[in-house]
Design an enzyme around this catalytic site. Structure first.
Site, PDB file in Angstrom:
ATOM      1  N   HIS A 100      28.530 -23.747 -26.793  1.00  0.00           N
ATOM      2  CA  HIS A 100      29.659 -23.342 -27.631  1.00  0.00           C
ATOM      3  C   HIS A 100      29.258 -23.101 -29.086  1.00  0.00           C
ATOM      4  CE1 HIS A 100      30.127 -27.758 -28.624  1.00  0.00           C
ATOM      5  NE2 HIS A 100      30.426 -27.243 -29.797  1.00  0.00           N
ATOM      6  N   ASP A 130      27.520 -26.948 -21.003  1.00  0.00           N
ATOM      7  CA  ASP A 130      27.575 -26.604 -22.433  1.00  0.00           C
ATOM      8  C   ASP A 130      26.207 -26.714 -23.086  1.00  0.00           C
ATOM      9  OD1 ASP A 130      28.672 -25.725 -24.761  1.00  0.00           O
ATOM     10  OD2 ASP A 130      29.666 -27.596 -25.291  1.00  0.00           O
ATOM     11  N   SER A 203      27.498 -30.758 -33.150  1.00  0.00           N
ATOM     12  CA  SER A 203      27.375 -30.221 -31.792  1.00  0.00           C
ATOM     13  C   SER A 203      25.995 -29.614 -31.562  1.00  0.00           C
ATOM     14  CB  SER A 203      28.437 -29.151 -31.546  1.00  0.00           C
ATOM     15  OG  SER A 203      29.717 -29.710 -31.476  1.00  0.00           O
TER      16      SER A 203
END
Length: 469
Positions: A100, A130, A203
């Site tokens: 992402h 992911d 992230s």
């Protein structure tokens, strides 16, 4: 000094010995391999909502003129940027991050701890976990960090997170492993929960153990306000390693595929079919595919896959997905009170995804009562009129739930009017008499419950209903 005092001091000494004095040495060791990631994407002007101005407001004309000028400029595209983190896993420039972070990006720039910047290209991505694999071309070998064995991480172990929180640049936070084996939404989820501070921008960054090994990729947080409240999730390294290896080799994932629909075995289901232990994965449907070719049937309970016990459906999905495409494995199933071993040659999940498993067709109507109250349900045999009303396939057979007592166990376990019961006691039912016969057989065999196969909008599931009044 008393015995209790001595024990208290001993405990304090042990706790002090287990607590690191500082994370500074570890941070110095791994920092050169942690990177900031900046992505940019070209988006069209005017794609977002315009300003909301009350009708008659003095600003109405101003904003109308502003929008008119934008239209005159042709709604020229603009470039939008986003931030994330990552880490280098090899001296030749392979970098791991979250999918992402780089999804839909036109340009990806990697910033190293030294401030040097390099453009990266995408080698492959896996939305299911992911994870994304990037590559940069550097003039010299890069500092990198190794993966550790996430299965050895214990609840309470110290961990350290690194990344680029809120775009503030390189940052370190520390905490412990709060829990293992967390699932958020995916079939392959295996998250390490940690209280090390993770925020937007973290992230894709690494979660380190105290040996400087990456045991997780920081992916998500649970938060009511978007900031860290001490509940963060890192995808376990043992999942990431398999994904990264496939992305590096093929540019895509290649997961094994068995070709069954499954549900967890519950206590009442186990009792209904005579299974001693509440474990395994109950097969609800077998569309065309590897399992069907191998002889797997609806109602089988998969107890073992490729020599490993199957605890539940989630475990089986991960075991199959981690297996090599084309591999022939042994499948131990529980069927009609006995175990059988089948050999299955696995297909590839990515090729099979999107296929809709078909319901098994039934036979012709063989007579019996057309409608009757059984087990708290008003049941009717199938007719062409009912097929049309419920938008069922022309081959659909079974008993339609016309009405249901809301105080019944059947209602409590989720059955509703319009559901289609296709099997009882792992045998097909087409008329009410078939179901009554299955009930009598189960009672004679000493069963306390009966297993029904129920379909709703084509999706099958097993439900065990008590036969005791």
């Amino acid at each position: 000094m008393g015995v209790l005092s001595a024990l208290f001091l001993l405990v304090q000494t042990i706790q002090a010995a287990a607590r690191p004095e500082s994370f500074a040495d570890l941070a110095d060791e791994v920092s050169p391999a942690v990177v900031n990631i900046t992505t940019s994407t070209v988006v069209a002007q005017g794609t977002g909502p315009g300003p909301i101005v009350p009708e008659g407001s003095p600003f109405e004309d101003f904003f109308r003129e502003f929008q008119d000028r934008n239209r005159e400029n042709g709604d020229r595209p603009r470039r939008s940027s986003a931030l994330g983190s990552g880490f280098v896993i090899s001296e030749d420039g392979y970098i791991v991050t979250n999918n992402h972070v780089i999804e839909s990006a036109d340009e990806i720039v990697i910033e190293f701890f030294t401030g040097e910047e390099l453009e990266a290209k995408v080698i492959g991505t896996d939305p299911n976990t992911d994870i994304a694999l990037l590559k940069v071309e550097a003039e010299k070998p890069l500092a990198f960090v190794p993966f550790g064995d996430s299965d050895t991480a214990r609840v309470g172990d110290w961990v350290m997170a690194m990344g680029n929180p809120l775009g503030q640049g390189f940052s370190v936070s520390a905490g412990i492993v709060s829990q293992r084996g967390r699932a958020l939404s995916g079939a392959y989820d295996d998250y390490i929960q940690t209280d090390a501070a993770i925020n937007r921008g973290n992230s894709g960054g690494p979660l380190f153990n105290m040996d400087g090994e990456v045991i997780g990729v920081n992916t998500a947080i649970l938060s009511p306000n978007g900031g860290s409240i001490g509940i963060g999730f890192s995808m376990a390294s043992n999942v990431v390693v398999k994904v990264v290896d496939q992305l590096k080799q093929f540019g895509e994932t290649r997961r094994g595929w068995l070709g069954v629909r499954i549900q967890d075995v519950t206590e009442d289901v186990a009792e209904a079919i005579g299974l001693e232990k509440v474990a395994g994965a109950l097969v609800t449907d077998v569309p065309d595919g590897p399992a069907k070719d191998a002889g797997v049937q609806s109602g089988d309970v998969i107890l073992s896959f490729d020599g490993q016990d199957v605890e539940d459906t989630r475990g089986l999905v991960r075991q199959v997905g981690n297996s090599e495409v084309g591999k022939t494995v042994r499948l131990v199933v529980f069927r009609e009170g006995k175990t059988q071993t089948l050999k299955v040659t696995l297909g590839r999940r990515e090729e099979a995804e999107g296929a809709i498993p078909a319901a098994q067709p039934g036979g012709e109507d063989d007579g019996g009562a057309t409608e009757k109250d059984v087990l708290g349900m008003t049941l009717s045999q199938m007719t062409d009129e009912l097929r049309g009303q419920l938008d069922l396939d022309a081959s659909a057979e079974g008993l339609i739930v016309r009405d249901i007592d809301e105080t019944s166990e059947a209602y409590e376990k989720g059955l509703r009017a319009g559901d289609l019961i296709t099997e009882a006691g792992q045998q097909k039912v087409k008329v009410v008499a078939d179901l009554e016969a299955r009930i009598d057989e189960a009672k004679e065999a000493g069963r306390k419950s009966l297993l029904l196969l129920v379909r709703r909008a084509g999706d099958p599931r097993f439900v065990a209903l008590s036969l005791e009044k």
